[in-house]
Design a protein around this motif. Structure first.
Motif, PDB file in Angstrom:
ATOM      1  N   LYS A 211      40.205 -13.079  16.147  1.00  0.00           N
ATOM      2  CA  LYS A 211      40.307 -13.777  14.862  1.00  0.00           C
ATOM      3  C   LYS A 211      39.549 -12.964  13.819  1.00  0.00           C
ATOM      4  O   LYS A 211      38.434 -13.309  13.432  1.00  0.00           O
ATOM      5  CB  LYS A 211      39.737 -15.186  14.984  1.00  0.00           C
ATOM      6  CG  LYS A 211      40.461 -16.032  16.034  1.00  0.00           C
ATOM      7  CD  LYS A 211      39.899 -17.450  16.103  1.00  0.00           C
ATOM      8  CE  LYS A 211      40.656 -18.298  17.118  1.00  0.00           C
ATOM      9  NZ  LYS A 211      40.148 -19.680  17.182  1.00  0.00           N
ATOM     10  N   ASN A 212      40.156 -11.887  13.389  1.00  0.00           N
ATOM     11  CA  ASN A 212      39.435 -10.899  12.582  1.00  0.00           C
ATOM     12  C   ASN A 212      39.071 -11.368  11.191  1.00  0.00           C
ATOM     13  O   ASN A 212      38.366 -10.683  10.465  1.00  0.00           O
ATOM     14  CB  ASN A 212      40.253  -9.603  12.482  1.00  0.00           C
ATOM     15  CG  ASN A 212      41.652  -9.852  11.959  1.00  0.00           C
ATOM     16  OD1 ASN A 212      41.957 -10.928  11.460  1.00  0.00           O
ATOM     17  ND2 ASN A 212      42.517  -8.863  12.097  1.00  0.00           N
ATOM     18  N   LYS A 213      39.539 -12.553  10.782  1.00  0.00           N
ATOM     19  CA  LYS A 213      39.158 -13.095   9.483  1.00  0.00           C
ATOM     20  C   LYS A 213      38.188 -14.259   9.617  1.00  0.00           C
ATOM     21  O   LYS A 213      37.958 -15.009   8.663  1.00  0.00           O
ATOM     22  CB  LYS A 213      40.412 -13.544   8.719  1.00  0.00           C
ATOM     23  CG  LYS A 213      41.314 -12.387   8.309  1.00  0.00           C
ATOM     24  CD  LYS A 213      42.454 -12.871   7.438  1.00  0.00           C
ATOM     25  CE  LYS A 213      43.340 -11.696   7.004  1.00  0.00           C
ATOM     26  NZ  LYS A 213      44.471 -12.134   6.169  1.00  0.00           N
ATOM     27  N   GLY A 214      37.602 -14.415  10.784  1.00  0.00           N
ATOM     28  CA  GLY A 214      36.624 -15.458  10.996  1.00  0.00           C
ATOM     29  C   GLY A 214      37.185 -16.654  11.746  1.00  0.00           C
ATOM     30  O   GLY A 214      38.379 -16.933  11.716  1.00  0.00           O
ATOM     31  N   GLU A 219      34.479 -25.133  13.623  1.00  0.00           N
ATOM     32  CA  GLU A 219      34.131 -24.565  14.926  1.00  0.00           C
ATOM     33  C   GLU A 219      33.049 -23.499  14.773  1.00  0.00           C
ATOM     34  O   GLU A 219      32.136 -23.399  15.588  1.00  0.00           O
ATOM     35  CB  GLU A 219      35.378 -23.981  15.589  1.00  0.00           C
ATOM     36  CG  GLU A 219      35.141 -23.500  17.002  1.00  0.00           C
ATOM     37  CD  GLU A 219      36.421 -23.017  17.664  1.00  0.00           C
ATOM     38  OE1 GLU A 219      36.373 -22.661  18.855  1.00  0.00           O
ATOM     39  OE2 GLU A 219      37.487 -23.006  16.977  1.00  0.00           O
ATOM     40  N   ALA A 220      33.131 -22.717  13.692  1.00  0.00           N
ATOM     41  CA  ALA A 220      32.143 -21.655  13.453  1.00  0.00           C
ATOM     42  C   ALA A 220      30.757 -22.250  13.259  1.00  0.00           C
ATOM     43  O   ALA A 220      29.767 -21.774  13.833  1.00  0.00           O
ATOM     44  CB  ALA A 220      32.556 -20.832  12.235  1.00  0.00           C
ATOM     45  N   LEU A 221      30.646 -23.304  12.422  1.00  0.00           N
ATOM     46  CA  LEU A 221      29.340 -23.945  12.202  1.00  0.00           C
ATOM     47  C   LEU A 221      28.810 -24.558  13.486  1.00  0.00           C
ATOM     48  O   LEU A 221      27.594 -24.543  13.748  1.00  0.00           O
ATOM     49  CB  LEU A 221      29.463 -25.002  11.106  1.00  0.00           C
ATOM     50  CG  LEU A 221      29.791 -24.480   9.697  1.00  0.00           C
ATOM     51  CD1 LEU A 221      29.923 -25.634   8.722  1.00  0.00           C
ATOM     52  CD2 LEU A 221      28.731 -23.504   9.217  1.00  0.00           C
ATOM     53  N   ALA A 327      26.188 -14.821  12.521  1.00  0.00           N
ATOM     54  CA  ALA A 327      26.778 -15.886  11.708  1.00  0.00           C
ATOM     55  C   ALA A 327      27.801 -15.319  10.727  1.00  0.00           C
ATOM     56  O   ALA A 327      28.875 -15.898  10.527  1.00  0.00           O
ATOM     57  CB  ALA A 327      25.674 -16.623  10.950  1.00  0.00           C
ATOM     58  N   TYR A 328      27.493 -14.172  10.111  1.00  0.00           N
ATOM     59  CA  TYR A 328      28.456 -13.524   9.209  1.00  0.00           C
ATOM     60  C   TYR A 328      29.733 -13.175   9.956  1.00  0.00           C
ATOM     61  O   TYR A 328      30.849 -13.392   9.457  1.00  0.00           O
ATOM     62  CB  TYR A 328      27.843 -12.257   8.605  1.00  0.00           C
ATOM     63  CG  TYR A 328      27.263 -12.449   7.230  1.00  0.00           C
ATOM     64  CD1 TYR A 328      28.074 -12.583   6.101  1.00  0.00           C
ATOM     65  CD2 TYR A 328      25.897 -12.495   7.036  1.00  0.00           C
ATOM     66  CE1 TYR A 328      27.549 -12.750   4.837  1.00  0.00           C
ATOM     67  CE2 TYR A 328      25.344 -12.675   5.765  1.00  0.00           C
ATOM     68  CZ  TYR A 328      26.181 -12.802   4.667  1.00  0.00           C
ATOM     69  OH  TYR A 328      25.679 -12.972   3.415  1.00  0.00           O
ATOM     70  N   GLU A 329      29.600 -12.640  11.163  1.00  0.00           N
ATOM     71  CA  GLU A 329      30.798 -12.239  11.925  1.00  0.00           C
ATOM     72  C   GLU A 329      31.627 -13.464  12.327  1.00  0.00           C
ATOM     73  O   GLU A 329      32.859 -13.421  12.292  1.00  0.00           O
ATOM     74  CB  GLU A 329      30.379 -11.458  13.165  1.00  0.00           C
ATOM     75  CG  GLU A 329      29.871 -10.058  12.862  1.00  0.00           C
ATOM     76  CD  GLU A 329      29.813  -9.192  14.103  1.00  0.00           C
ATOM     77  OE1 GLU A 329      30.881  -8.813  14.606  1.00  0.00           O
ATOM     78  OE2 GLU A 329      28.699  -8.897  14.555  1.00  0.00           O
ATOM     79  N   ILE A 330      30.950 -14.556  12.712  1.00  0.00           N
ATOM     80  CA  ILE A 330      31.677 -15.760  13.118  1.00  0.00           C
ATOM     81  C   ILE A 330      32.457 -16.331  11.937  1.00  0.00           C
ATOM     82  O   ILE A 330      33.609 -16.744  12.066  1.00  0.00           O
ATOM     83  CB  ILE A 330      30.692 -16.806  13.668  1.00  0.00           C
ATOM     84  CG1 ILE A 330      30.078 -16.318  14.999  1.00  0.00           C
ATOM     85  CG2 ILE A 330      31.390 -18.156  13.888  1.00  0.00           C
ATOM     86  CD1 ILE A 330      28.976 -17.190  15.523  1.00  0.00           C
ATOM     87  N   LEU A 331      31.831 -16.313  10.732  1.00  0.00           N
ATOM     88  CA  LEU A 331      32.446 -16.934   9.561  1.00  0.00           C
ATOM     89  C   LEU A 331      33.479 -16.053   8.878  1.00  0.00           C
ATOM     90  O   LEU A 331      34.449 -16.543   8.305  1.00  0.00           O
ATOM     91  CB  LEU A 331      31.353 -17.306   8.546  1.00  0.00           C
ATOM     92  CG  LEU A 331      30.442 -18.481   8.971  1.00  0.00           C
ATOM     93  CD1 LEU A 331      29.197 -18.507   8.125  1.00  0.00           C
ATOM     94  CD2 LEU A 331      31.176 -19.807   8.886  1.00  0.00           C
TER      95      LEU A 331
END
Length: 922
Positions: A211-214, A219-221, A327-331
């Motif tokens: 998921k290269n755009k986050g 789910e990310a949070l 966190a930046y990569e996940i979002l």
């Protein structure tokens, strides 16, 4: 159950060794080639059927009551069959023994853990899926575990064993739902291992790549909340992970994030770091602080803080830096610094990834978490999560209030329980109301913050877009363009209107007049006013910048004496920033220059006229220069239009007669360049060039003397520098009327007496003479078989006619060599004659001089000449007499040398050939 099986070691871009895994439905799908031999696989999968022979043998060695039953599914199920645990253990040991004797590749650790498949390779060693035989004996429904084996290479490290033991110890201490559980640490002989829970899912790094755009926001949070909680738990025990990254986070199928690989985590203490002391290793109180795994130099550059790169002791803030990067990569799918190590980030100008949908406070929290310097970064993960996840802040306030009330209630209950029970219940009810009230109040405050921050964000976003556009316009600075001027004015007006009023905030304040939201609204109004003041200040600077742009353009216009345009630009500069001190200075300069222009009007007009002449004369110069481009290789013919040049030169003479001498000089130069172009064309096409030169004389009769000096001659390929190099370098001239054919091949000879000249490397061949015969019909063409023989049998008149024809065809001056030239060339540079020369010889079985040989048979002398002596005599010119030199096949070998010379007679023509000599043009 689904197990992780298929493994592939890959290099990730964080410079660590990783294991990519895929999920298969059942461990039973694994083939014997993928795992281990068949019996071991069957045991690992719970299929315990033994062969008939092995059952019989085993029953001979154990009592009747301990023998295996016929049903293989009841093996090791003493609880169901009524067999004792002892029976189950004996059966397991016996089956393991049989399997080992049958399958040498079977791997069982500590007589307990049967290895099924390799899951991956980490920093310390390999991780395997294993079946715990003790759990099998105990009828555990899930006997599978993950087992980490210390690699042979890592075991050589002096602290490796201690590192793995510390990992097990620390991981067992960290009991948390988001930290991978570790069961045990032990060794089997020289095999050191650790067992831990087996998970279903995949590493977070593969999800981020996919998921290269986050990952989806909710789910990310959730992931950030889970892994952050795991780090908070570790920090409570004074353990810093120090290698936190997506590759050390496992995301299960149940949406649970698990942090693992605390094997390189570092212990911290209030006492500060200490070095490892073996004497203290047995003291349990010093276990955490005496051993520092940082000596293993294990860190991942993309996620390690600047201080870790510099070798400083790890602290909790270093895990904050890694968590912020994750966190930046996940979002967003992007590392905030493009995976550049933190100690190199300041060397580059990075623009952090934009994450749509976050509040300003959350964006600031993210930015603070990845601050390069430790003092600018959050000191704990708890602080970061509280700012980044607003619900934590609300809940923390409520929890504090509840705890305070409960403490009070408990204190009273211990002393006055029976008497004041009703009062305590009332206090509890009141506390719950307070909590509910505070929760509602917090929610209202948070909603108010989000609402007004949304207004402020919109103002700021709109203002930034206009500022960006204005900066782009200032950079282009096409101030002489009306379109540009209008665009600047329009964008300034747009920016001024952004903060013209704060109607949204005022309307919100009217609708939400609660006391606890007034401070938020007032604060927002102050921010709005400050932003408005900032924009006004920015516009003041921008007006000055635009004023300077206009003045800069005005200076340029003054330099080129475009005074009306300069005055317009100065007026525009004054309109934008009237107090600009440069305006009056530039205005005075303009008036002074303009006045001088009026006083010297005639001279100015003359200069303008002369400038016009230069410009038009430049077009004529470019036009005549283009002539060379039309004769470059690859072009066909002479395509230059002399008619256009004639028109330009005529116009120069008529329109700029006041500069007659200059015009005449420039026109002569143009015609001279035209002549050079025609001469250059003549080097490859001399006949066509002569015709063009004649045409040029009709176009430019006033400059006939210049064109008369143009000499058309072909390109001379015989470079004087080739003298003495005839063995490697030769030259020849193209025949103009015979496409693809050339004259005789020549070599260059340099003599102090005779000078520098080109002479035939070979005698003229019958082939070359036949071309002359075909073109002139002056002689007969010989048989094809004789084409490479010397051109013999021709009269003196025919030979001279050939030489005249050769001069016409090539454009160069050919002739017969003089005796001096022939002798000097035939002698060679070293004076050694060819021992294999074709002269009359019949001695000791060696016969020569039987027939004429082709001209290229023989060895070249020092100048490069072949067959200069022997074969055929050569016609030369000695003063004013024709003679023959060098001997032939009829000359005895002992007399066949440089001295052989006789008068020419027609009777000798059958054995007489010739070479040609050409003048080398300087």
């Amino acid at each position: 159950m689904t197990d992780v099986t298929d493994t592939e070691i890959i290099n990730d871009d964080d410079s660590t060794i990783l294991v990519k895994t895929t999920l298969l439905d059942k461990a039973s799908k694994l083939t014997r080639e993928e795992i281990i031999p068949e019996d071991a696989t069957q045991l690992a999968l719970g299929n315990y059927r033994l062969t008939t022979s092995s059952i019989n043998k085993s029953q001979e060695k154990i009592p009747q009551q301990d023998r295996l039953e016929d049903n293989p599914t009841r093996l090791l199920t003493s609880t169901i069959t009524g067999s004792s645990l002892t029976d189950a253990i004996k059966r397991t040991n016996l089956e393991v023994k049989n399997l080992k004797s049958k399958n040498s590749q079977l791997k069982i650790i500590k007589q307990r853990f049967l290895l099924s498949s390799k899951l991956g390779i980490g920093g310390m060693g390999a991780v395997y899926q294993a079946k715990d035989l003790r759990k099998v004996e105990a009828q555990d429904k899930n006997p599978w575990v993950a087992l980490k084996l210390l690699s042979d290479a890592f075991k050589e490290h002096p602290t490796a064993f201690i590192a793995l033991q510390r990992e097990a110890q620390k991981s067992q201490k960290l009991a948390h739902p988001n930290i991978v559980r570790v069961y045990d640490f032990d060794r089997d002989g020289d095999t050191v291992y650790m067992t831990m829970e087996l998970l279903k899912g995949e590493e977070l790094k593969y999800i981020i790549k996919r998921k290269n755009k986050g990952i989806e926001r909710g789910e990310a949070l959730s992931i950030i909340r889970q892994v952050g909680g795991a780090l908070v738990e570790a920090h409570k025990h004074n353990i810093v992970h120090s290698d936190f990254k997506p590759g050390n986070i496992f995301y299960t199928e149940d949406k649970v994030a698990k942090v693992f690989d605390f094997g390189i985590a570092r212990a911290v203490s209030e006492m500060g770091p200490r070095t490892f002391n073996p004497e203290q290793a047995t003291n349990s109180e010093n276990d955490v602080t005496t051993f520092d795994v940082s000596t293993l130099n294990a860190l991942t550059p993309a996620y390690a803080s600047k201080e870790m790169h510099e070798g400083q002791d790890a602290c909790k803030s270093d895990d904050v830096y890694a968590l912020g990067c994750v966190a930046y990569e996940i979002l967003s799918g992007l590392h905030p610094y493009g995976k550049t190590p933190a100690n190199k980030v300041k060397q580059k100008n990075y623009k952090l990834p934009f994450i749509d949908g976050l509040k300003r406070k959350q964006v600031r929290a993210l930015q603070k978490s990845i601050a390069i310097d430790r003092e600018n970064r959050y000191q704990t993960v708890e602080e970061f999560l509280t700012d980044f996840l607003p619900e934590r802040r609300v809940l923390s306030i409520a929890v504090k209030i509840l705890l305070s009330i409960l403490v009070i209630a408990l204190c009273f209950s211990g002393v006055l329980y029976y008497e004041q029970q009703q009062e305590i219940d009332a206090q509890k009810l009141a506390a719950e109301k307070v909590i509910e009230h505070e929760r509602n109040k917090s929610q209202q405050i948070e909603a108010a913050k989000q609402e007004v921050e949304g207004f402020l964000d919109e103002y700021e976003k709109e203002a930034l877009s206009y500022k960006k556009r204005l900066d782009e316009l200032a950079f282009v600075s096409s101030s002489t363009s009306l379109e540009w001027q209008l665009a600047v004015t329009r964008e300034i007006s747009n920016l001024e209107s952004v903060y013209s009023d704060n109607i949204e905030i005022i309307n919100y304040a009217k609708k939400n007049s609660e006391e606890h939201t007034k401070n938020i609204v007032n604060k927002a109004i102050k921010i709005f006013e400050k932003s408005k003041d900032d924009i006004e200040g920015w516009l003041g600077s921008y007006h000055k910048k635009i004023s300077n742009v206009y003045l800069s353009k005005a200076r340029d216009e003054i330099k080129i004496e475009n005074f009306p345009s300069a005055q317009t630009l100065i007026d525009l500069a004054r309109k934008h920033f009237e107090s600009n001190s440069e305006i009056n200075t530039l205005q005075a300069l303009l008036l002074d220059r303009w006045q001088n222009k009026k006083e010297e009007n005639k001279e100015i007009l003359r200069q303008q006229k002369y400038r016009s002449f230069e410009i038009y004369n430049e077009t004529a110069a470019r036009h005549v220069s283009s002539c060379i481009e039309n004769i470059l290789p690859g072009t066909s013919g002479f395509n230059y239009n002399m008619k256009v040049l004639q028109q330009k030169l005529t116009r120069l003479k008529k329109k700029y007669s006041m500069f007659r001498q200059k015009v005449d000089a420039e026109n002569r130069d143009h015609v001279k360049k035209l002549g050079q172009c025609i001469r250059l064309y003549g080097e490859t096409e001399p006949i066509a060039a002569e015709s063009i030169l004649t045409q040029a004389k009709t176009y430019f009769p006033s400059y006939l003397s210049i064109l008369e000096n143009v000499k058309i001659r072909p390109f001379d390929s015989c470079d004087p520098n080739f003298a003495g190099k005839g063995r490697r370098y030769t030259c020849s001239d193209r025949l103009m009327n015979n496409a693809g054919l050339s004259g005789p091949e020549l070599v260059v000879v340099r003599s102090k007496v005779a000078g520098t000249f080109a002479i035939g490397k070979y005698e003229v061949t019958q082939r070359q003479f036949s071309v002359f015969c075909k073109n002139t019909k002056f002689c007969s063409v010989v048989n094809d078989k004789e084409l490479m023989l010397p051109a013999t049998g021709y009269s003196l008149e025919q030979i001279n006619s050939y030489i005249d024809w050769l001069n016409r065809e090539t454009g160069f001056s050919y002739r017969l060599p003089t005796h001096l030239e022939w002798r000097y060339s035939a002698r060679g540079r070293d004076g050694v004659l060819d021992n294999d020369r074709n002269c009359q010889l019949n001695a000791r079985g060696l016969v020569k001089g039987v027939r004429l040989l082709p001209v290229d048979v023989g060895s070249p002398n020092g100048w490069g000449l072949v067959n200069s002596i022997g074969n055929a005599e050569e016609l030369i010119l000695d003063t004013d007499k024709y003679r023959v030199a060098g001997g032939s096949i009829l000359t005895a070998m002992e007399s066949c040398d440089l001295k052989t010379l006789s008068n020419y007679s027609s009777s000798k023509s059958q054995m007489m050939g010739f070479r040609v000599v050409r003048k080398i043009e300087s």
